[in-house]
Design a protein around this motif. Structure first.
Motif, mmCIF file in Angstrom:
data_model
loop_
_atom_site.group_PDB
_atom_site.id
_atom_site.type_symbol
_atom_site.label_atom_id
_atom_site.label_comp_id
_atom_site.label_asym_id
_atom_site.label_seq_id
_atom_site.Cartn_x
_atom_site.Cartn_y
_atom_site.Cartn_z
ATOM 1 N N GLU A 588 -5.312 3.820 -1.920
ATOM 2 C CA GLU A 588 -4.749 2.338 -2.725
ATOM 3 C C GLU A 588 -4.289 2.737 -3.771
ATOM 4 O O GLU A 588 -3.165 2.281 -4.450
ATOM 5 N N GLU A 589 -5.246 3.590 -4.744
ATOM 6 C CA GLU A 589 -4.687 3.859 -6.095
ATOM 7 C C GLU A 589 -3.636 4.616 -6.265
ATOM 8 O O GLU A 589 -2.752 4.784 -6.954
ATOM 9 N N TYR A 590 -3.698 5.801 -5.082
ATOM 10 C CA TYR A 590 -2.579 6.947 -5.193
ATOM 11 C C TYR A 590 -1.203 6.231 -4.830
ATOM 12 O O TYR A 590 -0.224 6.589 -5.437
ATOM 13 N N ASP A 593 -0.728 0.292 -4.129
ATOM 14 C CA ASP A 593 -1.059 -0.874 -3.484
ATOM 15 C C ASP A 593 0.012 -0.965 -2.372
ATOM 16 O O ASP A 593 0.286 -1.781 -1.706
#
Length: 677
Positions: A588-590, A593
């Motif tokens: 999700e961080e990479y 979102d």
């Protein structure tokens, strides 16, 4: 005779323009001609030549020579001392002479025990058995390197310099140099020690008149082959910090690490290494820190600190972690013994006040109630109000330095004098050996700090050639303490860098130029035999990382360490916890979102059955048509919402579907459902 040793000795013998051996021979041969019964041992020329000259043809002493005042203080004793050593240059005589040095220091005749000057005279009296390596720590380092080299028989370490030197010379001679001239062998021992420390700058290499058949590697050829400055970089979870522990221990004690049984169970081997690492941390030979955005030069090197006690504000310079370990690694200081002495003095003064006198004879008592100051109460005081003596100031004065903003100077100097007089700081042979050993500073997340702000002017001194004792040695004057500072050549720096946090291209160019970089990449092979409820965990990781490389880059892959806690007894619920707590939040961080991209990374778009998809669309087409109308497909601003399918986390088939295309068919899913029914 070992071929490499023979080549080195030939290079030593073929050096041109070398007048050391002739001068050395002349000094020693003169002693062999004298009659001890009739010789005038008080002859001024003799005493000056053998005890006072800095470079007298035997060995250079440098800053360890006798000052003019010290020489005059002990001149009357030197004739007797010289004769005793001449008649019996033995281990027992050395012990007796060391005691004499201590007595001279305690009597104020010597500022420090000048052991190098004493040992140099031993060398002159017995050149057949004593090399000119006059420092015990250097001789012990030579022994450790000699034993690793395989050039000749092993030498056992001992604390007595004469005994150890005898053993060294015997080992060198028995390696094929039995018939060689004593002076040539002795000077060769010194140059071989220089070669062991750094073959790239060895005078054996520079002075050779032919090409040596000896491989000249980088620094520490015989000992640790680790670079002085290195950074382990890679994506999260690849074991960078984990690896620094074994690397640090291997730098300090490579023989011990090499001796560990490779067949030993990994967890048992790791436990042994971690235990040894903890010992080195406790002794101060390894230090660990983590860089972050607010970490500064004042935290790392030195800074001005304030201390308030009894309503009085005092300022002092506090050393940071980098300066402290540099001092510990520097073989010219006795920082280990000094720290132990100060700790002991604190304990003593906390139990009962210690009575001392200043240089002018004024009595005062010293107590310690915790904090950063000793408390000093003047003997003639009627107010019973004590004064502070900063511990850091005491420490610096004990080392012969003069700190800035020295407060209560007479008390500080008296306490420092008490420490130097009662703790024999420079006579501890174990500390001498330890100070010359490698030291390691581990900097975790090195790229998260502001490198220019943290290292400041010291970034230049990190280079191997700019370290203390090297050919291009540089020093700087520190801004707060005004001390002259160098970085010792036995300090190793290991950094770690998370490439997902900042790519290599963004690293400070000054840092990149001075560090070696070693990649730590995900290793799915470590998980290849791990099967959890039918799920091949290694293939799960491998497939996810391949998709990340295609859709993003290799710097943002997922490390194997996230899954290393799994074992043969684990089940899908253990795997679900790892995915829910670590893997999905990381993705999700990479992808900022972008759940549709995560949907593809997990192979959900290839799964025929929605129940096996981890990330699913929140609204179906019919729901979107009901909410937005029939023309919603033509609206480019319309974006479906995605959410996590919690049930899939606990379904083994959902994980198998990440890598197994056979599972991603309707037929396979239906067959599996029938089998389960």
């Amino acid at each position: 005779m070992n071929e490499d040793l023979q080549s080195l000795y030939q290079a030593h013998m073929q050096r041109t323009g070398d007048n050391w051996t002739p001068r050395y021979r002349e000094r020693c041969e003169f002693l062999r001609t004298i009659d001890p019964k009739t010789f005038d041992w008080s002859d001024n020329g003799f005493l000056e030549a053998y005890w006072r000259e800095r470079d007298n043809g035997i060995a250079g002493i440098g800053s360890g020579m006798l000052s003019h005042e010290e020489f005059e203080n002990i001149r009357d004793e030197l004739p007797t001392i010289s004769k005793e050593i001449f008649l019996a240059p033995t281990a027992a005589t050395l012990d007796s002479m060391m005691q004499w040095l201590e007595e001279c220091k305690n009597a104020g005749k010597l500022k420090f025990t000048k052991k190098g000057v004493l040992r140099r005279f031993f060398c002159a009296c017995d050149p057949d058995n004593l090399s000119t390596i006059v420092k015990t720590s250097d001789l012990k380092r030579f022994v450790r390197n000699w034993n690793r080299s395989g050039y000749g028989p092993r030498v056992e370490l001992t604390d007595n310099w004469v005994t150890l030197n005898h053993n060294v010379m015997q080992a060198i001679r028995s390696s094929g140099l039995q018939k060689e001239d004593a002076y040539d062998v002795s000077t060769f021992a010194w140059r071989l020690a220089e070669y062991f420390n750094d073959p790239s700058i060895s005078s054996l290499i520079r002075g050779a008149s032919h090409t040596l058949n000896v491989q000249v590697n980088s620094r520490n050829q015989i000992g640790s082959r680790a670079p002085l400055n290195q950074i382990l970089y890679g994506p999260p979870g690849t074991g960078k910090t984990y690896s620094t522990i074994e690397k640090a221990v291997a730098i300090i004690d490579p023989d011990w690490v090499a001796s560990l049984d490779d067949d030993k169970e990994a967890s048992a081997r790791r436990k042994l290494i971690k235990s040894r690492y903890d010992e080195y941390v406790k002794s101060g030979q390894i230090a660990f820190t983590t860089f972050h955005q607010s970490f500064s030069y004042e935290d790392f090197v030195e800074g001005l600190k304030a201390d308030s006690e009894d309503g009085q504000l005092n300022y002092f310079v506090e050393d940071g972690i980098f300066k402290t370990i540099c001092q510990r690694a520097d073989s010219d200081t006795q920082i280990y013994d000094l720290d132990a002495a100060i700790t002991d003095l604190k304990t003593q003064c906390s139990e009962e006040p210690l009575r001392l006198t200043t240089a002018t004879g004024k009595a005062f008592s010293v107590s310690y109630r915790g904090g950063k100051t000793f408390r000093c109460l003047p003997g003639a005081s009627t107010e019973k109000r004590d004064l502070p003596a900063n511990v850091q100031h005491v420490r610096k004065v004990a080392l012969g330095e003069t700190p800035d903003n020295l407060y209560c100077a007479s008390y500080v100097r008296a306490i420092a004098r008490h420490i130097n007089s009662n703790y024999s700081l420079d006579s501890n042979s174990e500390a001498e050996q330890r100070d010359s050993a490698p030291h390691v500073l581990i900097i975790d997340e090195i790229n998260r700090g502001n490198i220019s702000r943290i290292f400041g002017e010291l970034i230049t001194l990190l280079e191997a050639s700019k370290r203390k004792g090297e050919s291009e040695q540089l020093s700087v004057t520190l801004p707060y303490s005004k001390e002259t500072f160098t970085i010792p050549n036995n300090l190793y720096v290991i950094g770690t860098m998370n490439t997902a946090d900042s790519s290599l291209a963004k690293v400070d160019i000054a840092l990149r130029r001075r560090f070696s970089f070693e990649a730590c990449l995900p290793n799915s092979n470590l998980l290849s035999e791990l099967i959890v409820d039918g799920i091949n965990v290694g293939r799960v990781l491998e497939t996810i990382n391949k998709r990340i490389e295609i859709l993003f880059d290799r710097d943002h892959c997922i490390g194997h360490s996230y899954f290393m806690k799994l074992n043969k007894d684990s089940d899908v619920y253990d795997l679900a916890k790892i995915f829910g707590d670590s893997i999905l939040p990381l993705l999700e961080e990479y992808f900022f979102d972008d759940w549709e991209m995560i949907h593809r990374v997990l192979g959900d778009h290839l799964k025929a059955h929605e129940e096996l998809r981890f990330i699913i669309e929140r609204f179906s087409n019919s729901e979107l048509r009901s909410l937005l109308g029939d023309d919603w497909l033509n609206d480019v601003q319309t974006k479906n919402q995605w959410h996590l399918n919690q049930a899939a986390l606990y379904m083994p088939e959902a994980y198998i579907g990440i890598y197994d295309n056979n599972l991603n068919t309707v037929d396979y899913v239906e067959e599996t459902a029938l089998d389960m029914a």
